[in-house]
Design a protein around this motif. Structure first.
Motif, PDB file in Angstrom:
ATOM      1  N   ILE A  37       0.895  -1.168   0.000  1.00  0.00           N
ATOM      2  CA  ILE A  37       0.000   0.000   0.000  1.00  0.00           C
ATOM      3  C   ILE A  37       0.922   1.204   0.000  1.00  0.00           C
ATOM      4  O   ILE A  37       1.733   1.358   0.912  1.00  0.00           O
ATOM      5  N   ARG A  38       0.846   2.039  -1.034  1.00  0.00           N
ATOM      6  CA  ARG A  38       1.778   3.167  -1.126  1.00  0.00           C
ATOM      7  C   ARG A  38       1.126   4.344  -1.849  1.00  0.00           C
ATOM      8  O   ARG A  38       0.056   4.214  -2.442  1.00  0.00           O
ATOM      9  N   GLY A  39       1.833   5.489  -1.773  1.00  0.00           N
ATOM     10  CA  GLY A  39       1.245   6.727  -2.274  1.00  0.00           C
ATOM     11  C   GLY A  39       0.530   7.378  -1.106  1.00  0.00           C
ATOM     12  O   GLY A  39      -0.233   6.715  -0.387  1.00  0.00           O
ATOM     13  N   ALA A  40       0.795   8.666  -0.913  1.00  0.00           N
ATOM     14  CA  ALA A  40       0.324   9.323   0.310  1.00  0.00           C
ATOM     15  C   ALA A  40      -1.195   9.248   0.487  1.00  0.00           C
ATOM     16  O   ALA A  40      -1.695   8.996   1.596  1.00  0.00           O
ATOM     17  N   ALA A  41      -1.945   9.467  -0.589  1.00  0.00           N
ATOM     18  CA  ALA A  41      -3.407   9.453  -0.465  1.00  0.00           C
ATOM     19  C   ALA A  41      -3.908   8.036  -0.162  1.00  0.00           C
ATOM     20  O   ALA A  41      -4.797   7.845   0.678  1.00  0.00           O
ATOM     21  N   THR A  42      -3.322   7.052  -0.812  1.00  0.00           N
ATOM     22  CA  THR A  42      -3.744   5.658  -0.607  1.00  0.00           C
ATOM     23  C   THR A  42      -3.407   5.196   0.812  1.00  0.00           C
ATOM     24  O   THR A  42      -4.179   4.472   1.446  1.00  0.00           O
ATOM     25  N   HIS A 147       5.110   7.841  -9.104  1.00  0.00           N
ATOM     26  CA  HIS A 147       3.684   7.645  -9.375  1.00  0.00           C
ATOM     27  C   HIS A 147       2.884   8.387  -8.316  1.00  0.00           C
ATOM     28  O   HIS A 147       3.065   8.147  -7.119  1.00  0.00           O
ATOM     29  N   SER A 148       2.038   9.272  -8.776  1.00  0.00           N
ATOM     30  CA  SER A 148       1.211  10.046  -7.844  1.00  0.00           C
ATOM     31  C   SER A 148      -0.220  10.076  -8.346  1.00  0.00           C
ATOM     32  O   SER A 148      -0.479  10.514  -9.481  1.00  0.00           O
ATOM     33  N   THR A 149      -1.151   9.635  -7.504  1.00  0.00           N
ATOM     34  CA  THR A 149      -2.563   9.670  -7.913  1.00  0.00           C
ATOM     35  C   THR A 149      -3.046  11.119  -8.028  1.00  0.00           C
ATOM     36  O   THR A 149      -3.913  11.425  -8.853  1.00  0.00           O
ATOM     37  N   ASP A 150      -2.476  12.016  -7.213  1.00  0.00           N
ATOM     38  CA  ASP A 150      -2.870  13.433  -7.320  1.00  0.00           C
ATOM     39  C   ASP A 150      -2.416  14.014  -8.661  1.00  0.00           C
ATOM     40  O   ASP A 150      -3.165  14.746  -9.314  1.00  0.00           O
ATOM     41  N   ASN A 176      11.154   1.694  -9.705  1.00  0.00           N
ATOM     42  CA  ASN A 176      10.531   1.830 -11.034  1.00  0.00           C
ATOM     43  C   ASN A 176       9.037   2.129 -10.967  1.00  0.00           C
ATOM     44  O   ASN A 176       8.240   1.567 -11.740  1.00  0.00           O
ATOM     45  N   GLN A 177       8.674   3.038 -10.075  1.00  0.00           N
ATOM     46  CA  GLN A 177       7.252   3.346  -9.945  1.00  0.00           C
ATOM     47  C   GLN A 177       6.724   4.146 -11.136  1.00  0.00           C
ATOM     48  O   GLN A 177       5.511   4.276 -11.311  1.00  0.00           O
ATOM     49  N   GLY A 178       7.664   4.635 -11.969  1.00  0.00           N
ATOM     50  CA  GLY A 178       7.247   5.285 -13.208  1.00  0.00           C
ATOM     51  C   GLY A 178       6.510   4.312 -14.130  1.00  0.00           C
ATOM     52  O   GLY A 178       5.697   4.739 -14.959  1.00  0.00           O
ATOM     53  N   ALA A 214       3.419  14.786  -4.101  1.00  0.00           N
ATOM     54  CA  ALA A 214       4.181  15.097  -2.883  1.00  0.00           C
ATOM     55  C   ALA A 214       3.803  14.104  -1.804  1.00  0.00           C
ATOM     56  O   ALA A 214       2.686  13.582  -1.782  1.00  0.00           O
ATOM     57  N   ASP A 215       4.753  13.847  -0.929  1.00  0.00           N
ATOM     58  CA  ASP A 215       4.468  13.054   0.268  1.00  0.00           C
ATOM     59  C   ASP A 215       4.217  13.965   1.451  1.00  0.00           C
ATOM     60  O   ASP A 215       3.406  13.652   2.323  1.00  0.00           O
ATOM     61  N   SER A 216       4.907  15.085   1.492  1.00  0.00           N
ATOM     62  CA  SER A 216       4.679  16.105   2.521  1.00  0.00           C
ATOM     63  C   SER A 216       5.025  17.462   1.935  1.00  0.00           C
ATOM     64  O   SER A 216       5.914  17.576   1.092  1.00  0.00           O
ATOM     65  N   ILE A 224       8.457  17.679  -0.204  1.00  0.00           N
ATOM     66  CA  ILE A 224       9.139  16.413   0.073  1.00  0.00           C
ATOM     67  C   ILE A 224       8.475  15.372  -0.821  1.00  0.00           C
ATOM     68  O   ILE A 224       7.282  15.088  -0.690  1.00  0.00           O
ATOM     69  N   ASN A 225       9.255  14.854  -1.748  1.00  0.00           N
ATOM     70  CA  ASN A 225       8.694  13.894  -2.710  1.00  0.00           C
ATOM     71  C   ASN A 225       9.772  12.856  -3.040  1.00  0.00           C
ATOM     72  O   ASN A 225      10.912  12.935  -2.565  1.00  0.00           O
ATOM     73  N   LYS A 226       9.404  11.899  -3.862  1.00  0.00           N
ATOM     74  CA  LYS A 226      10.271  10.761  -4.184  1.00  0.00           C
ATOM     75  C   LYS A 226      11.667  11.230  -4.581  1.00  0.00           C
ATOM     76  O   LYS A 226      11.832  12.215  -5.308  1.00  0.00           O
ATOM     77  N   ILE A 227      12.665  10.494  -4.117  1.00  0.00           N
ATOM     78  CA  ILE A 227      14.063  10.836  -4.366  1.00  0.00           C
ATOM     79  C   ILE A 227      14.279  11.103  -5.874  1.00  0.00           C
ATOM     80  O   ILE A 227      13.818  10.330  -6.716  1.00  0.00           O
TER      81      ILE A 227
HETATM   82  P1  RI2 Z   1      -0.264  10.296  -4.158  1.00  0.00           P
HETATM   83  C1  RI2 Z   1       4.791   8.382  -3.592  1.00  0.00           C
HETATM   84  O1  RI2 Z   1       5.619   7.904  -2.565  1.00  0.00           O
HETATM   85  C2  RI2 Z   1       5.446   9.385  -4.491  1.00  0.00           C
HETATM   86  O2  RI2 Z   1       6.520  10.054  -3.905  1.00  0.00           O
HETATM   87  C3  RI2 Z   1       4.272  10.283  -4.814  1.00  0.00           C
HETATM   88  O3  RI2 Z   1       4.616  11.548  -5.333  1.00  0.00           O
HETATM   89  C4  RI2 Z   1       3.584  10.357  -3.480  1.00  0.00           C
HETATM   90  O4  RI2 Z   1       3.668   9.024  -2.987  1.00  0.00           O
HETATM   91  C5  RI2 Z   1       2.189  10.856  -3.476  1.00  0.00           C
HETATM   92  O5  RI2 Z   1       1.293   9.931  -4.001  1.00  0.00           O
HETATM   93  P2  RI2 Z   1       5.637   6.335  -2.162  1.00  0.00           P
HETATM   94  O6  RI2 Z   1       4.511   6.122  -1.151  1.00  0.00           O
HETATM   95  O7  RI2 Z   1      -0.836  10.520  -2.796  1.00  0.00           O
HETATM   96  O8  RI2 Z   1       5.439   5.555  -3.410  1.00  0.00           O
HETATM   97  O9  RI2 Z   1      -0.373  11.524  -5.009  1.00  0.00           O
HETATM   98  O10 RI2 Z   1       6.981   6.113  -1.529  1.00  0.00           O
HETATM   99  O11 RI2 Z   1      -0.850   9.072  -4.821  1.00  0.00           O
END
Ligand code: RI2
Length: 333
Positions: A37-42, A147-150, A176-178, A214-216, A224-227
């Protein structure tokens, strides 16, 4: 969202002290840590749902025991990933609504709070997408990172407005989240060109926007976002390509208003190099920071569900939403 969130597992895990953390919270925490489970919103959505399940499955005999149990579950979720502030923001939203004199009242309020939170999250992403789409013109090329859902919500809204977009997608090592971005953009009907990270500068001349999530977001407007985001932003500045950050207000980091810094998550070295390769290379150190900090001077706009902000003025929105700073209801007695 990850279907594991909705699995009801029969086992229970005995947590700290007299509290009981359900197997569902354990599973969600494990999945966040492992980036299943990844991505800040998720992550925020999953954490709120996990608290809801914790409340529903609780067998606490008293309101006091229930509160203790909920706080322990929130602490357990909180400790999984330090950088994505959406996680504590989600936990705070739900726990601050933990009101009631009986267990069933408390359960009902947690359920309602979690549902409201997840609904707001979906709505925020839609609204943010509309704002971000206004920055994109027909025929534009966006360069993405990670990868960002936003960020994708902005592209999706622009496509729905009838705009024809293309994308240059950085693969985004080490995970490789791209590739996820490439697939989802292709599904939206966007022409996608995948590049390795180190080719970004070469292709910036072909891009009209750099679009990242962004993550923060810190109070001074740092992102603060992906390296790799900060290096991309520096290069984009040099090439005159505007940098747009898509971030719901759940990404705003309230503790940075009172001088706290954002902890950067360091991840396992095996994400960078296999044990086999490492052994062959010999005795080396490997570092794997998951995120970096892009200073506000390298960002053109932060796009939120509340409109678009120059990074330096994001603190006004933070004050409005969080007052002077955050609370930590999971650590209260
Ligand atoms: P959404 C990801 O981090 C990326 O850094 C991405 O920009 C950020 O989450 C925000 O994602 P990770 O959780 O909330 O994959 O926009 O380490 O989906």
């Amino acid at each position: 969202m990850n279907s594991l969130l909705f699995l009801v597992l029969p086992l229970e895990f005995k947590g700290m002290g007299d509290s009981t953390i359900t197997a569902d919270v354990e599973a969600v925490a494990g999945d966040i840590e492992a980036m299943e489970i990844r991505g800040a919103a998720t992550i925020a959505d999953a954490a709120a749902q996990a608290l809801r399940t914790q409340a529903e499955e609780s067998e606490a005999a008293s309101a006091g025991a229930f509160r203790t149990e909920m706080r322990a579950a929130a602490r357990h979720l909180h400790d999984t990933r330090p950088t994505a502030v959406s996680l504590p923001n989600a936990l705070r939203y739900v726990l601050q609504r933990m009101e009631g004199a009986t267990v069933s009242e408390l359960q009902a309020n947690i359920r309602a709070a979690a549902d409201e939170f997840c609904h707001r999250l979906d709505r925020a992403q839609e609204d943010l997408g509309e704002v971000g789409a206004n920055r994109l013109r027909d025929g534009d090329v966006v360069m993405t990172h990670c990868h960002s859902t936003d960020a994708l919500a902005c592209v999706e809204a622009a496509v729905e407005q009838g705009k024809d977009l293309s994308a240059i997608v950085k693969e985004t090592r080490p995970r490789n989240q791209g590739h996820i971005t490439a697939e989802q953009l292709r599904e939206l009907g966007v022409d996608v060109t995948l590049i390795v990270d180190s080719a970004a500068r070469r292709y910036l001349d072909d891009a009209d926007h750099v679009l990242v999530g962004a993550d923060s977001i810190a109070a001074d407007g740092s992102v603060i976002n992906k390296i790799g985001t900060s290096g991309l932003a520096v290069n984009a500045r040099e090439r005159g390509v505007p940098i747009m950050v898509a971030a719901q207000t759940i990404k705003l980091h309230p503790a940075t208003m009172t001088g706290h810094t954002v902890e950067i998550e360091m991840r396992d070295e095996q994400e960078v190099v296999s044990d086999e390769d490492r052994a062959e290379i010999g005795d080396i150190a490997v570092e794997n920071p998951a995120f970096d900090v892009t200073p506000p001077r390298h960002v053109d706009a932060i796009v939120t569900e509340r409109g678009q902000f120059p990074p330096e003025s994001i603190v006004t929105l933070m004050r409005e939403l969080f007052g002077q700073g955050p609370t930590e209801p999971w650590n209260e007695e």
